[in-house]
Design an enzyme around this catalytic site. Sequence first.
Site, mmCIF file in Angstrom:
data_model
loop_
_atom_site.group_PDB
_atom_site.id
_atom_site.type_symbol
_atom_site.label_atom_id
_atom_site.label_comp_id
_atom_site.label_asym_id
_atom_site.label_seq_id
_atom_site.Cartn_x
_atom_site.Cartn_y
_atom_site.Cartn_z
ATOM 1 N N ASP A 169 0.836 -1.196 0.000
ATOM 2 C CA ASP A 169 0.000 0.000 0.000
ATOM 3 C C ASP A 169 0.872 1.248 0.000
ATOM 4 O OD1 ASP A 169 0.802 -0.643 2.683
ATOM 5 O OD2 ASP A 169 -0.723 0.731 3.462
ATOM 6 N N GLU A 209 0.129 -1.120 5.878
ATOM 7 C CA GLU A 209 1.250 -0.636 6.686
ATOM 8 C C GLU A 209 1.175 0.866 6.925
ATOM 9 O OE1 GLU A 209 5.020 1.103 7.781
ATOM 10 O OE2 GLU A 209 3.966 1.440 5.880
#
Length: 371
Positions: free
Chosen positions: A81, A140
């Site tokens: 991400d 994350e």
Amino acid sequence: MMIRCISMMIDRLREYVAHETPTGDAQALNAFADRLLDRYAELGGTARRVAAPTGDHVVADFPGRGPLAAEAPLLFIGHHDTVWPIGQLRDVMPWREQDGLLHGPGVFDMKGGLVVLEAALEQIADRDHRPVRVVVVADEEVGSPTARELVAAESSGVVAAFGFESPLPNGDLKTARRGSSRVRIEVTGREAHAALDPGRGVSAIDELIDQLIAVRALVASYADVLCNVGTITGGGRTNVVPGAAAADVGFRFIDPETERAVLDAVTGLEPIRPDAQLQVSVMSNRPAWQPSAATDALLHKVQAAAQSVGQEIGGAPASGAADTNLTGWLGIPTLDGLGPRGKGAHAVHEQVIAASLAERADLVAAIIMTI
């Protein structure tokens, strides 16, 4: 000399950057996870996806070869991400190669690290080495709320953990990280006409401001605690006493004792106004990863591996948090920062040094073969 196919690495990175993956966009993240699953299978791994509502995580196991084939694995941690929305590549940060630098959203944090990992795995395919386990998480950038248990579970039994986040500015690895927590403070007040009946109203915004002042005073009583109010929302019209307000606050800690004390105090806040309601929630938490003799010993091994490929590498603590906070906190020898050198994480000038992709791949391959 290890093979350095820099042009193929650049092509792979450009492909990964072109596939935008904002945190929380499950469709985009899952499509990228499909790419990783295919790629890890091509490299000889057994890969699987771990479903999560905001985007699936990927786990892959690569068997060892030779005398170390039955030894405990190395754990490699990354994420797919980014902080950038869909359209950032087209509208704000187009892919660009200039003067040995590669520019684009996510190029530094951390799709460059994913490309480095893949190139290293390709290099060691026919070499003797211990098993390798890879965990790539999908959230994350918001503290890995759905991946924390996965990272902890996959850390069981590993000999060491390595993160593929960006290195320190000089290229050194990260040997410790501050703890990081995201806290949401929500206030419910009571709406009323701001001129005709102000006494009946309870301003959620006023209550929130006073609570944030209390948080600031609390933080000021501790050394080395960082606090950032990242968002504030609330209210609607100037002629209406606001009935709701909220703030998201980020905290950073250097040790678990201070972390616990501050979080206990913040989550224990009480309303100042009699009719206000207050809810404080910890949205994500990464414990402080402190320096240790085990990590120092691991760094020495990595430095020897670096010398075997003509490189020098150092290490130092870092302020930013990542999933390696958890492995370090669990007592696993841990290092982070194996991604390529560059700068501009979370900034529109995000970039990596193209040549460092191959350098880092050589380093990671040497680590796999020597530790």
